[in-house]
Design an enzyme around this catalytic site. Sequence first.
Site, mmCIF file in Angstrom:
data_model
loop_
_atom_site.group_PDB
_atom_site.id
_atom_site.type_symbol
_atom_site.label_atom_id
_atom_site.label_comp_id
_atom_site.label_asym_id
_atom_site.label_seq_id
_atom_site.Cartn_x
_atom_site.Cartn_y
_atom_site.Cartn_z
ATOM 1 N N ASP A 83 2.261 -4.209 -0.748
ATOM 2 C CA ASP A 83 1.389 -3.869 0.234
ATOM 3 C C ASP A 83 0.544 -5.159 0.847
ATOM 4 O OD1 ASP A 83 -0.064 -1.443 1.292
ATOM 5 O OD2 ASP A 83 -1.833 -2.258 0.269
ATOM 6 N N GLY A 206 -8.150 2.450 2.733
ATOM 7 C CA GLY A 206 -9.540 2.441 2.226
ATOM 8 C C GLY A 206 -9.879 3.732 1.744
ATOM 9 N N ASN A 227 -3.998 5.468 0.540
ATOM 10 C CA ASN A 227 -4.074 4.418 -0.291
ATOM 11 C C ASN A 227 -5.431 4.431 -1.161
ATOM 12 O OD1 ASN A 227 -1.680 3.808 0.972
ATOM 13 N ND2 ASN A 227 -2.238 2.005 1.577
ATOM 14 N N THR A 230 -9.906 0.458 -4.946
ATOM 15 C CA THR A 230 -11.217 0.229 -5.378
ATOM 16 C C THR A 230 -11.610 1.267 -6.439
ATOM 17 O OG1 THR A 230 -11.917 -0.955 -3.315
ATOM 18 C CG2 THR A 230 -13.833 -0.223 -4.962
#
Length: 276
Positions: A83, A206, A227, A230
């Site tokens: 990525d 994000g 994706n 976090t």
Amino acid sequence: MLTPTGEIVSAARAAGGGVGAFNVITVEHAEAVVTGAEAAGRPAVLQISENAVRFHHGRLAPIAAAARSIAELSTVAVGLHLDHVVSDELFDQAAACGFGSVMYDASLRPYEQNVAATAAAVSRGHGRGLWVESELGEIGGKDGAHAPGVRTDPGEAASYVAATGVDALAVAVGSSHAMATRTAKLDHDLISRLAAAVPVPLVLHGSSGVPDDELVAAVRGGMVKINIGTALNKAFTAAVRETLDRDATLTDPRRYLAPARDAIAETVAACLLLLR
């Protein structure tokens, strides 16, 4: 079972659903993602970013070999994806290290340079059997380099896909990298217009900052590859912190990595069930 990312994404798109693609930093991340995917009975994609490779002393092969082995032993389909690759040298290592796909990121270059570099990468990648994702509009928040509020224009996106030959397109529709709170509001009208304009699957970067209802609506509107990074790190770190806070004498890393791994697996399973 290790499965080409393109096959996983194509199947999700044909079914009108989405597929979760999860960032891998450590072996525990990869194990947890696959455990969560197996619990949900859903396919998933393991993503190793260029930043993660840098963390591993710039060596792709060791972490790739671990992730590949974990994917091969899975009872569900698991893709292996490299990525946000900026380095052509790293891109050219992907196929030999077992990756089925790469996200080639030339988004910080002027448009014409982005097109030229991406088209060249696609040509090389396709020659090695790789499915290639790329990015046109900047995604906000990544190291301050991407301006917040940027949106991808559907007409430009269609031209970009035609000029580069990419297999999937990451678009800017309101999410940002590295969001620690789930407060992003997506432009769902834009998502629908992009899905109608572009012949390849759309990718949402994000996604950790996007609430559940927004993610569901995005998939219904045409987003396919979702994706997430976090959110996994938040779950991992919270579990480590809680375990160490309970026992200040603890020294065996297995004692705090195991609950951290479990926390990621739970996060992954919940996400994958949401994206059906």
